[in-house]
Write an enzyme that holds these catalytic residues in place. Structure first.
Site, PDB file in Angstrom:
ATOM      1  N   GLY A  29       0.809  -1.216   0.000  1.00  0.00           N
ATOM      2  CA  GLY A  29       0.000   0.000   0.000  1.00  0.00           C
ATOM      3  C   GLY A  29       0.838   1.259   0.000  1.00  0.00           C
ATOM      4  O   GLY A  29       2.023   1.219  -0.351  1.00  0.00           O
ATOM      5  N   ALA A  30       0.220   2.390   0.405  1.00  0.00           N
ATOM      6  CA  ALA A  30       0.852   3.715   0.249  1.00  0.00           C
ATOM      7  C   ALA A  30       1.323   3.832  -1.197  1.00  0.00           C
ATOM      8  O   ALA A  30       2.489   4.120  -1.485  1.00  0.00           O
ATOM      9  CB  ALA A  30       2.000   3.916   1.236  1.00  0.00           C
ATOM     10  N   LEU A  31       0.379   3.606  -2.083  1.00  0.00           N
ATOM     11  CA  LEU A  31       0.713   3.414  -3.498  1.00  0.00           C
ATOM     12  C   LEU A  31       1.256   4.689  -4.132  1.00  0.00           C
ATOM     13  O   LEU A  31       0.770   5.781  -3.887  1.00  0.00           O
ATOM     14  CB  LEU A  31      -0.531   2.940  -4.257  1.00  0.00           C
ATOM     15  CG  LEU A  31      -1.112   1.610  -3.779  1.00  0.00           C
ATOM     16  CD1 LEU A  31      -2.362   1.268  -4.588  1.00  0.00           C
ATOM     17  CD2 LEU A  31      -0.083   0.481  -3.864  1.00  0.00           C
ATOM     18  N   ASP A  33       3.559   5.965  -8.020  1.00  0.00           N
ATOM     19  CA  ASP A  33       3.548   5.618  -9.435  1.00  0.00           C
ATOM     20  C   ASP A  33       4.404   4.397  -9.757  1.00  0.00           C
ATOM     21  O   ASP A  33       4.203   3.754 -10.793  1.00  0.00           O
ATOM     22  CB  ASP A  33       3.956   6.821 -10.295  1.00  0.00           C
ATOM     23  CG  ASP A  33       3.386   6.681 -11.701  1.00  0.00           C
ATOM     24  OD1 ASP A  33       2.165   6.438 -11.810  1.00  0.00           O
ATOM     25  OD2 ASP A  33       4.161   6.762 -12.674  1.00  0.00           O
ATOM     26  N   GLY A  34       5.358   4.066  -8.869  1.00  0.00           N
ATOM     27  CA  GLY A  34       6.130   2.823  -9.059  1.00  0.00           C
ATOM     28  C   GLY A  34       5.193   1.617  -9.000  1.00  0.00           C
ATOM     29  O   GLY A  34       5.246   0.729  -9.859  1.00  0.00           O
ATOM     30  N   HIS A  35       4.333   1.599  -7.988  1.00  0.00           N
ATOM     31  CA  HIS A  35       3.351   0.510  -7.899  1.00  0.00           C
ATOM     32  C   HIS A  35       2.457   0.499  -9.137  1.00  0.00           C
ATOM     33  O   HIS A  35       2.119  -0.562  -9.667  1.00  0.00           O
ATOM     34  CB  HIS A  35       2.445   0.699  -6.676  1.00  0.00           C
ATOM     35  CG  HIS A  35       3.142   0.620  -5.359  1.00  0.00           C
ATOM     36  ND1 HIS A  35       3.277   1.698  -4.526  1.00  0.00           N
ATOM     37  CD2 HIS A  35       3.738  -0.419  -4.713  1.00  0.00           C
ATOM     38  CE1 HIS A  35       3.915   1.343  -3.421  1.00  0.00           C
ATOM     39  NE2 HIS A  35       4.210   0.069  -3.511  1.00  0.00           N
ATOM     40  N   GLN A  59       7.653  -9.531   7.943  1.00  0.00           N
ATOM     41  CA  GLN A  59       8.873  -9.100   7.259  1.00  0.00           C
ATOM     42  C   GLN A  59       9.520  -7.879   7.895  1.00  0.00           C
ATOM     43  O   GLN A  59      10.490  -7.351   7.368  1.00  0.00           O
ATOM     44  CB  GLN A  59       8.608  -8.872   5.767  1.00  0.00           C
ATOM     45  CG  GLN A  59       7.742  -7.680   5.430  1.00  0.00           C
ATOM     46  CD  GLN A  59       7.333  -7.688   3.963  1.00  0.00           C
ATOM     47  OE1 GLN A  59       6.554  -8.524   3.519  1.00  0.00           O
ATOM     48  NE2 GLN A  59       7.867  -6.753   3.197  1.00  0.00           N
ATOM     49  N   GLN A 151      14.769  -9.149  -3.350  1.00  0.00           N
ATOM     50  CA  GLN A 151      13.445  -9.756  -3.164  1.00  0.00           C
ATOM     51  C   GLN A 151      13.010 -10.484  -4.440  1.00  0.00           C
ATOM     52  O   GLN A 151      12.508 -11.615  -4.389  1.00  0.00           O
ATOM     53  CB  GLN A 151      12.443  -8.651  -2.814  1.00  0.00           C
ATOM     54  CG  GLN A 151      11.000  -9.089  -2.860  1.00  0.00           C
ATOM     55  CD  GLN A 151      10.062  -8.004  -2.382  1.00  0.00           C
ATOM     56  OE1 GLN A 151       9.963  -7.758  -1.186  1.00  0.00           O
ATOM     57  NE2 GLN A 151       9.381  -7.338  -3.293  1.00  0.00           N
ATOM     58  N   ARG A 185       8.580   4.819   1.432  1.00  0.00           N
ATOM     59  CA  ARG A 185       9.327   5.376   2.568  1.00  0.00           C
ATOM     60  C   ARG A 185       9.904   6.757   2.267  1.00  0.00           C
ATOM     61  O   ARG A 185      10.417   7.405   3.179  1.00  0.00           O
ATOM     62  CB  ARG A 185      10.446   4.413   2.983  1.00  0.00           C
ATOM     63  CG  ARG A 185       9.927   3.128   3.651  1.00  0.00           C
ATOM     64  CD  ARG A 185      11.048   2.307   4.252  1.00  0.00           C
ATOM     65  NE  ARG A 185      10.568   1.248   5.111  1.00  0.00           N
ATOM     66  CZ  ARG A 185      10.417  -0.020   4.728  1.00  0.00           C
ATOM     67  NH1 ARG A 185      10.709  -0.391   3.486  1.00  0.00           N
ATOM     68  NH2 ARG A 185       9.979  -0.939   5.575  1.00  0.00           N
TER      69      ARG A 185
HETATM   70  P1  AMP Z   1       6.046  -2.447  -1.601  1.00  0.00           P
HETATM   71  O1  AMP Z   1       4.678  -1.863  -1.473  1.00  0.00           O
HETATM   72  O2  AMP Z   1       7.147  -1.492  -1.266  1.00  0.00           O
HETATM   73  O3  AMP Z   1       6.182  -3.794  -0.947  1.00  0.00           O
HETATM   74  O4  AMP Z   1       6.239  -2.729  -3.161  1.00  0.00           O
HETATM   75  C1  AMP Z   1       5.324  -3.519  -3.871  1.00  0.00           C
HETATM   76  C2  AMP Z   1       5.900  -3.827  -5.225  1.00  0.00           C
HETATM   77  O5  AMP Z   1       6.140  -2.619  -5.933  1.00  0.00           O
HETATM   78  C3  AMP Z   1       7.252  -4.562  -5.154  1.00  0.00           C
HETATM   79  O6  AMP Z   1       7.301  -5.545  -6.179  1.00  0.00           O
HETATM   80  C4  AMP Z   1       8.245  -3.468  -5.400  1.00  0.00           C
HETATM   81  O7  AMP Z   1       9.460  -3.913  -5.965  1.00  0.00           O
HETATM   82  C5  AMP Z   1       7.477  -2.597  -6.381  1.00  0.00           C
HETATM   83  N1  AMP Z   1       8.000  -1.247  -6.396  1.00  0.00           N
HETATM   84  C6  AMP Z   1       8.130  -0.411  -5.335  1.00  0.00           C
HETATM   85  N2  AMP Z   1       8.707   0.749  -5.714  1.00  0.00           N
HETATM   86  C7  AMP Z   1       8.958   0.639  -7.045  1.00  0.00           C
HETATM   87  C8  AMP Z   1       9.551   1.501  -8.016  1.00  0.00           C
HETATM   88  N3  AMP Z   1      10.024   2.686  -7.706  1.00  0.00           N
HETATM   89  N4  AMP Z   1       9.647   1.038  -9.285  1.00  0.00           N
HETATM   90  C9  AMP Z   1       9.191  -0.211  -9.612  1.00  0.00           C
HETATM   91  N5  AMP Z   1       8.621  -1.050  -8.740  1.00  0.00           N
HETATM   92  C10 AMP Z   1       8.502  -0.632  -7.480  1.00  0.00           C
END
Ligand code: AMP
Length: 277
Positions: A29-31, A33-35, A59, A151, A185
Site C-alpha cells: 500500500g501507500a501506493l 507511481d512505481g506501484h 517481514q 526480493q 518510505r
Molecule cells: P512495496 O509496497 O514497497 O512492498 O512494493 C510492492 C511492489 O512494488 C514490489 O514488487 C516493489 O518492488 C514494487 N516497487 C516499489 N517501488 C517501485 C519503483 N520505484 N519502481 C518499480 N517497482 C517498485
C-alpha cells in the site's frame, strides 16, 4: 468496477469467479507511481488484475517501522479504481490467525546476505506472505518491481525451487524527476534528506556510464561512496548474486542501500559488463 475483499475466504470466492488470465500485484500500500507501473503492466498482460495491500508484520524486525509504515487504504482504493479488478486488503488477523504462524517459508543462504544481513528474517517473512498470496489468488503471473532486486531474486528462487505454477514478470524501477527511486518510505525524508538521498541514483548513473568496462564500473562504485552512510554497495553476478571482480563478463547487478537520517533507501541497476583485455 473494482471489488474489494478483506478475508481469505472472500478472496478465494472472488477469484473463482474470474475467467481468463489473472495477474497478481502484491504491495504494502501507500501506493505511488512505481506501484502503478506494475498495475499497468498487469493490465497489459492479463485479463484480470488483482492487487493486494498488506503491511506484512512477518517481514519487519524489532525496531523497524512496522507501526509507522504509511497506511492510507482510502487513497489507495481511489488510486486503484478502474486500474484493478480485485483488491485484497486484509487485516493482520485475517492473514495470520496464529502469529507467528506455526508453519512458514524459510529461504536459503541468499536471504542472509545484503538486505538479509541487515534485516534478519525479512525475506522469510516476504516468502511466507507471497506464498500465501499465490495460494489464495492462484495467479497466472505475478508482477514485482526491479526496485527490490534481492526480493525479486528470492521470489524467482521460491517459484522455481518449489515449482509454483505461475510465471513472474519484473518491471523496471520508476523514478522521480530528480532520479530518486520511488518508494513509500520517501515520505519519511525531510527536504534536506531528500537532497542527500540523490547520492544513490548518482551512484547508479555513474555505474551505468562506466559500463560496459568491468573495472571501470567497480571503480565508479568505489569512487561514488562519499557523502552517505552506506549499508552496502555491491556489484554482483546477476544470475548468482556472487560478488564479481575485474575478470567478470556478463550481466551484473549494482545493488546499493544507504541510511539517510532514519530512513533506509535502496537502488540498483543492471549493467552488461565486459572484462578489459
Ligand atoms: P512495496 O509496497 O514497497 O512492498 O512494493 C510492492 C511492489 O512494488 C514490489 O514488487 C516493489 O518492488 C514494487 N516497487 C516499489 N517501488 C517501485 C519503483 N520505484 N519502481 C518499480 N517497482 C517498485
Amino acid at each position: 468496477m473494482t471489488k474489494v475483499v478483506t478475508t481469505p475466504d472472500e478472496l478465494r470466492a472472488a477469484r473463482a469467479e474470474l475467467t481468463g488470465k489473472v495477474a497478481l500485484v502484491p504491495t504494502m500500500g501507500a501506493l505511488h507511481d512505481g506501484h502503478m507501473t506494475l498495475v499497468r503492466r498487469a493490465r497489459e498482460i492479463a485479463d484480470n488484475v488483482i492487487v493486494s495491500i498488506f503491511v506484512n508484520p512477518l517481514q519487519f524486525g524489532p525496531g523497524e517501522d512496522f507501526e509507522r509504515y504509511p497506511r492510507d487504504l482510502e487513497a489507495d482504493l481511489a488510486t486503484l479504481a478502474g486500474a484493478a479488478d480485485l483488491v485484497f486488503a486484509p487485516e493482520v488477523a485475517d492473514m495470520y490467525p496464529v502469529l507467528p504462524p506455526r508453519v512458514s517459508v524459510t529461504c536459503g543462504e541468499i536471504a542472509t546476505l545484503f538486505e538479509g544481513a541487515i534485516r534478519p528474517g525479512h525475506f522469510d517473512g516476504v516468502a511466507t506472505v507471497v506464498t500465501k498470496l499465490f495460494t489464495l489468488t492462484a495467479p497466472d503471473v505475478a508482477i514485482f518491481g526491479q526496485k527490490d532486486a534481492q526480493q525479486l531474486f528470492i521470489i524467482r528462487s521460491l517459484v522455481e525451487d518449489l515449482n509454483l505454477p505461475l510465471t513472474l514478470e519484473a518491471v523496471p524501477i520508476a523514478r522521480a524527476d530528480d532520479g530518486l527511486a520511488l518508494s513509500s518510505r520517501n515520505i519519511y525524508l525531510s527536504a534536506e534528506e531528500r537532497k542527500a538521498a540523490l547520492a544513490l541514483s548518482r551512484l547508479v548513473r555513474a555505474a551505468e556510464a562506466a559500463a560496459p568496462n568491468t573495472a571501470a564500473v567497480l571503480r565508479a562504485v568505489a569512487d561514488n561512496r562519499a557523502d552517505l552512510d552506506w549499508d552496502y554497495t555491491a556489484v554482483l553476478d546477476h544470475r548468482t548474486f556472487a560478488q564479481i571482480d575485474e575478470s567478470f563478463s556478463g550481466e551484473a547487478l549494482v545493488m546499493i542501500a544507504a541510511r539517510v537520517g532514519g530512513t533506509r533507501l535502496l537502488d540498483n541497476t543492471i549493467v552488461h559488463l565486459r572484462a578489459g583485455e
